[in-house]
Scaffold this motif. Structure first.
Motif, PDB file in Angstrom:
ATOM      1  N   ALA A  24      73.348-105.034 -33.122  1.00  0.00           N
ATOM      2  CA  ALA A  24      74.315-106.123 -33.048  1.00  0.00           C
ATOM      3  C   ALA A  24      73.617-107.466 -32.881  1.00  0.00           C
ATOM      4  O   ALA A  24      72.680-107.600 -32.109  1.00  0.00           O
ATOM      5  CB  ALA A  24      75.268-105.886 -31.880  1.00  0.00           C
ATOM      6  N   ALA A  25      74.088-108.432 -33.626  1.00  0.00           N
ATOM      7  CA  ALA A  25      73.499-109.768 -33.540  1.00  0.00           C
ATOM      8  C   ALA A  25      74.129-110.551 -32.396  1.00  0.00           C
ATOM      9  O   ALA A  25      73.487-111.381 -31.776  1.00  0.00           O
ATOM     10  CB  ALA A  25      73.691-110.513 -34.854  1.00  0.00           C
ATOM     11  N   GLU A  26      75.395-110.233 -32.149  1.00  0.00           N
ATOM     12  CA  GLU A  26      76.143-110.991 -31.145  1.00  0.00           C
ATOM     13  C   GLU A  26      77.048-110.063 -30.376  1.00  0.00           C
ATOM     14  O   GLU A  26      77.441-109.021 -30.878  1.00  0.00           O
ATOM     15  CB  GLU A  26      77.033-112.033 -31.849  1.00  0.00           C
ATOM     16  N   GLU A  27      77.389-110.479 -29.197  1.00  0.00           N
ATOM     17  CA  GLU A  27      78.409-109.745 -28.466  1.00  0.00           C
ATOM     18  C   GLU A  27      79.340-110.709 -27.770  1.00  0.00           C
ATOM     19  O   GLU A  27      79.019-111.899 -27.611  1.00  0.00           O
ATOM     20  CB  GLU A  27      77.779-108.777 -27.467  1.00  0.00           C
ATOM     21  N   CYS A  28      80.502-110.205 -27.427  1.00  0.00           N
ATOM     22  CA  CYS A  28      81.507-111.059 -26.847  1.00  0.00           C
ATOM     23  C   CYS A  28      82.366-110.208 -25.915  1.00  0.00           C
ATOM     24  O   CYS A  28      82.772-109.119 -26.272  1.00  0.00           O
ATOM     25  CB  CYS A  28      82.364-111.635 -27.975  1.00  0.00           C
ATOM     26  N   VAL A  29      82.594-110.705 -24.709  1.00  0.00           N
ATOM     27  CA  VAL A  29      83.443-109.960 -23.786  1.00  0.00           C
ATOM     28  C   VAL A  29      84.842-110.541 -23.854  1.00  0.00           C
ATOM     29  O   VAL A  29      85.039-111.745 -23.706  1.00  0.00           O
ATOM     30  CB  VAL A  29      82.897-110.034 -22.350  1.00  0.00           C
ATOM     31  N   TYR A  30      85.771-109.681 -24.119  1.00  0.00           N
ATOM     32  CA  TYR A  30      87.160-110.115 -24.208  1.00  0.00           C
ATOM     33  C   TYR A  30      88.017-109.141 -23.420  1.00  0.00           C
ATOM     34  O   TYR A  30      87.974-107.934 -23.659  1.00  0.00           O
ATOM     35  CB  TYR A  30      87.593-110.167 -25.670  1.00  0.00           C
ATOM     36  N   GLN A  31      88.768-109.651 -22.477  1.00  0.00           N
ATOM     37  CA  GLN A  31      89.612-108.831 -21.612  1.00  0.00           C
ATOM     38  C   GLN A  31      88.849-107.667 -21.003  1.00  0.00           C
ATOM     39  O   GLN A  31      89.320-106.531 -20.979  1.00  0.00           O
ATOM     40  CB  GLN A  31      90.841-108.348 -22.380  1.00  0.00           C
ATOM     41  N   GLY A  32      87.654-107.957 -20.553  1.00  0.00           N
ATOM     42  CA  GLY A  32      86.867-106.959 -19.846  1.00  0.00           C
ATOM     43  C   GLY A  32      86.180-105.937 -20.728  1.00  0.00           C
ATOM     44  O   GLY A  32      85.508-105.040 -20.257  1.00  0.00           O
ATOM     45  N   LYS A  33      86.335-106.083 -22.026  1.00  0.00           N
ATOM     46  CA  LYS A  33      85.699-105.157 -22.958  1.00  0.00           C
ATOM     47  C   LYS A  33      84.659-105.903 -23.760  1.00  0.00           C
ATOM     48  O   LYS A  33      84.873-107.048 -24.142  1.00  0.00           O
ATOM     49  CB  LYS A  33      86.760-104.606 -23.923  1.00  0.00           C
ATOM     50  N   THR A  34      83.544-105.234 -24.026  1.00  0.00           N
ATOM     51  CA  THR A  34      82.509-105.888 -24.808  1.00  0.00           C
ATOM     52  C   THR A  34      82.627-105.476 -26.264  1.00  0.00           C
ATOM     53  O   THR A  34      82.726-104.300 -26.576  1.00  0.00           O
ATOM     54  CB  THR A  34      81.112-105.519 -24.284  1.00  0.00           C
ATOM     55  N   TYR A  35      82.637-106.464 -27.113  1.00  0.00           N
ATOM     56  CA  TYR A  35      82.686-106.224 -28.555  1.00  0.00           C
ATOM     57  C   TYR A  35      81.369-106.677 -29.155  1.00  0.00           C
ATOM     58  O   TYR A  35      80.786-107.657 -28.717  1.00  0.00           O
ATOM     59  CB  TYR A  35      83.849-107.004 -29.176  1.00  0.00           C
TER      60      TYR A  35
END
Ligand SMILES: [Zn+2]
Length: 65
Positions: A24-35
Motif C-alpha cells: 500500500a502506498a497510502e493509508e487512511c483511518v476512517y471511523q476507527g478502521k484503517t483503509y
C-alpha cells in the motif's frame, strides 16, 4: 489460497485493487478502521468522500459492525 505470514490483503475501496501493508502506498483511518490505498490519488479520492466508496462496497450477507 496461500498463507503467508502477516500478508493480509486489503481492498483499496476506491479502485478495488488488492493491497497489503507492504504494497500500500497510502493509508487512511476512517471511523476507527484503517483503509489502504494503492496510490495517493486513491487516498485523496476516498478522503474527499469516504461514504461514497464505502457504500459501493456493500457485501452480500455480511453486515459490518
Ligand atoms: Zn487504488
Amino acid at each position: 489460497m496461500k498463507h503467508r505470514h502477516n500478508e493480509r490483503t486489503f481492498k483499496d475501496p476506491v479502485c478495488g485493487m488488492e493491497v497489503s501493508r507492504m504494497t500500500a502506498a497510502e493509508e487512511c483511518v476512517y471511523q476507527g478502521k484503517t483503509y489502504y490505498f494503492c496510490a495517493g490519488t486513491c487516498r485523496e479520492a476516498f478522503a474527499a468522500d469516504p461514504e461514497k466508496y464505502l457504500r459501493h462496497h456493500r457485501q452480500h450477507g455480511m453486515k459490518q459492525k
